[in-house]
Design a protein around this motif. Structure first.
Motif, PDB file in Angstrom:
ATOM      1  N   LEU A 199      -6.619  11.452 -18.604  1.00 17.98           N
ATOM      2  CA  LEU A 199      -6.377  10.830 -17.291  1.00 17.98           C
ATOM      3  C   LEU A 199      -7.334   9.655 -17.047  1.00 17.98           C
ATOM      4  O   LEU A 199      -6.905   8.576 -16.609  1.00 17.98           O
ATOM      5  CB  LEU A 199      -6.536  11.888 -16.183  1.00 17.98           C
ATOM      6  N   TRP A 200      -8.641   9.853 -17.242  1.00 17.61           N
ATOM      7  CA  TRP A 200      -9.575   8.775 -16.913  1.00 17.61           C
ATOM      8  C   TRP A 200      -9.422   7.603 -17.859  1.00 17.61           C
ATOM      9  O   TRP A 200      -9.684   6.456 -17.494  1.00 17.61           O
ATOM     10  CB  TRP A 200     -11.026   9.299 -16.901  1.00 17.61           C
ATOM     11  N   GLU A 204      -6.808   6.934 -14.218  1.00 18.07           N
ATOM     12  CA  GLU A 204      -6.626   7.903 -13.132  1.00 18.07           C
ATOM     13  C   GLU A 204      -7.916   8.714 -12.972  1.00 18.07           C
ATOM     14  O   GLU A 204      -7.962   9.932 -13.170  1.00 18.07           O
ATOM     15  CB  GLU A 204      -5.441   8.824 -13.429  1.00 18.07           C
ATOM     16  N   HIS A 207      -7.923  11.361 -10.022  1.00 14.18           N
ATOM     17  CA  HIS A 207      -7.149  12.544 -10.394  1.00 14.18           C
ATOM     18  C   HIS A 207      -7.933  13.385 -11.392  1.00 14.18           C
ATOM     19  O   HIS A 207      -7.927  14.630 -11.309  1.00 14.18           O
ATOM     20  CB  HIS A 207      -5.817  12.092 -10.999  1.00 14.18           C
TER      21      HIS A 207
END
Length: 543
Positions: A199-200, A204, A207
């Motif tokens: 995600l990162w 994101e 999130h």
């Protein structure tokens, strides 16, 4: 020239001699239904062509048999003999008319003959009287059982496929729910899945930190039993320190501080929109993983009997599995029955919509008078003097003398009553004939009133009556009484409004009556009444 004229005259005279039809019968008097044998003879030469008539009737006499032509050779001529079997089912005098026979294309007529048809005498004093037997139903090789078997087969096949469809849907694999044996296993697995999502790396970050801290909070809540998910960062750290003292957890200040740093960093990312650097994100992930492992190791171990616990767990799983299978089977059965009943209900509602409620009620729920209308009718004669009438069932002899007053019975020489159904049912037919000991002048209007009083004594109420003249097809005059009445059934405790029609005929020495009664709203009963009354014919007293 004269020789030719003689030859011509001879041929003409021979031809005229041949064109004759001799006529004879075996008897001139016979009984009703017996055979008269009519014989026609012709005498022709070998070159003549003769054609006898083929007809179903000769005058009022019915041809019941046409015999083969007999040929008798007599020198150069032929005698052709044709016989017919004739009969008549009504007594009287009849004439066999002149019958044309074609000889060489010309019609030559037979002689007419007078015949007499007489009744068959029956001595009712010496011969026992028997009721008319009901119609014997012919056994069908198949009957209608196969229709019901086909319906049951269709329902069974439909039920089978519906059941299998539901079973297949129940057995389809659902989204697999991962069951973790312990909170630490759950936390480590979710951390691994989080890294797979990347995600990162995709930007994101908010999130990512939200899922990362939720994993840590959820682990602490399940393992240490403090409200970590609803607490703020400061409340969570304070609660963790208190739980460590109370439960004697071997937690260092460094572990708690590392956890607090990650939670505070997550708050900044979520609420202040701070964007940590890549290496900071990596460090925060390591701190969370390390904190979870250290907390797990700090919890004192509880020694249990692993074998007994495993056995109990297996038993509980098997019990749950059996209960689940039993529940699924019950759901399949109930669902299949419900679907079939729903289909039948839709079918019935469709029939009601397109055909009407009466159609469904009459054809599926059953209607007694409809069955009578569509059944095999009987045309028969009842009583003396006879009443000829067509009825849906053979009428049975009944004893009606008990309903008459004694003074009325003293005047009666003979009384015969035949019926079907009863006054307390929805349909009733009665035919009655009475002969009196003396010549009696009968007032049909008063007789109709007396007839209705008898029905009133049997339970009829609120009788409405109308009268009019009535003639049979042969012109015998009588009286017709009709109207409505209420019949009270004391056994069932209900009353029914009925429509009735009564025909009354008076003769020199007797009375003939025909009654038809049905529910006022019964259209099939009305059809029966119309067909019956239109078929009524009477034997007169003289006959």
């Amino acid at each position: 020239m004269k020789i030719k004229l003689y030859i011509l005259f001879f041929l003409l005279s021979t031809s005229l001699f041949a064109q004759k039809v001799a006529t004879s019968v075996n008897v001139t008097k016979n009984k009703i239904g017996a055979e008269f044998k009519l014989t026609l003879k012709t005498d022709v030469d070998t070159l003549s062509k003769v054609k006898f008539p083929e007809a179903k009737n000769f005058g009022a006499l019915e041809v019941i048999h046409s015999y083969k032509i007999d040929t008798v050779r007599n020198g150069a001529r032929y005698e052709l003999i044709k016989k017919y079997g004739l009969t008549q089912f009504d007594r009287g005098s009849y004439v066999i008319p002149r019958i044309p026979v074609l000889i060489n294309g010309k019609a030559v007529f037979s002689d007419s003959i007078k015949l007499e048809v007489n009744d068959v005498k029956v001595d009712t004093l010496k011969q026992k009287m028997y009721d008319i037997k009901d119609i014997a139903q012919a056994e069908s090789p198949l009957g209608t059982w196969w229709i019901y078997l086909l319906i049951l087969l269709v329902i069974g096949i439909a039920g089978y496929f519906i059941y299998q469809f539901i079973k297949k849907r129940q057995s389809q694999p659902k989204a697999e729910v991962i069951v973790f044996k312990s909170p630490i296993e759950k936390a480590t697995t979710l951390l691994q899945q989080l890294e797979v999502k990347e995600l990162w790396q995709k930007g994101e970050i908010k999130h990512y930190y939200s899922e990362l801290t939720d994993i840590a909070r959820n682990y602490i809540e399940e393992e240490i039993h403090i409200p970590a998910m609803e607490s703020t960062t400061s409340e969570l750290i304070e609660g963790l320190r208190k739980a460590a003292k109370q439960k004697k957890l071997k937690l260092s200040n460094e572990t708690v501080e590392n956890l607090e740093k990650v939670l505070m960093q997550a708050d900044l990312v979520k609420f202040a929109k701070v964007k940590p650097l890549d290496y900071e994100i990596e460090e925060d992930k390591k701190r969370i993983s390390s904190s979870i492992v250290i907390i797990h190791k700090s919890i004192p171990e509880v020694v249990e009997d692993d074998d007994e616990l495993a056995l109990w767990n297996e038993q509980q799983k098997e019990l749950a599995r059996l209960q689940k299978l039993k529940k699924q089977k019950r759901v399949r059965i109930i669902s299949t029955i419900g679907i079939i009943l729903g289909m039948l209900m839709l079918f019935v509602l469709g029939l009601i919509y397109f055909k009407g409620f009466d159609y469904v009620k009459d054809n599926f729920l059953g209607h007694p008078t409809k069955d009578l209308v569509e059944g095999q009718w009987v045309y028969s004669e009842y009583g003396n003097p006879g009443v000829r009438v067509e009825t849906p069932k053979v009428l049975k002899r009944i004893d009606a003398t008990k309903t008459l007053p004694k003074d009325a019975m003293a005047l009666i020489k003979e009384m015969q009553t035949f019926g079907y159904g009863s006054l307390l049912e929805d349909f009733y037919i009665a035919v009655s004939t009475v002969t009196y000991k003396q010549q009696t002048q009968i007032d049909l209007d008063k007789t109709a009133e007396g007839y209705l009083k008898i029905m009133e004594a049997q339970g009829a109420q609120n009788i409405i009556v109308k009268t009019e003249d009535f003639d049979t097809q042969k012109g015998i005059s009588g009286k017709k009484a009709y109207g409505t009445m209420t019949v009270l059934n004391k056994i069932k405790g209900k009353s029914t409004k009925m429509y009735y029609e009564v025909l009354l005929f008076s003769q020199n020495s007797g009375l003939q009556t025909i009654l038809v009664m049905h529910r006022e709203d019964d259209k099939y009963g009305q059809q029966i009444a119309e067909r019956m009354l239109n078929s009524v014919e009477l034997q007169t007293a003289q006959e």
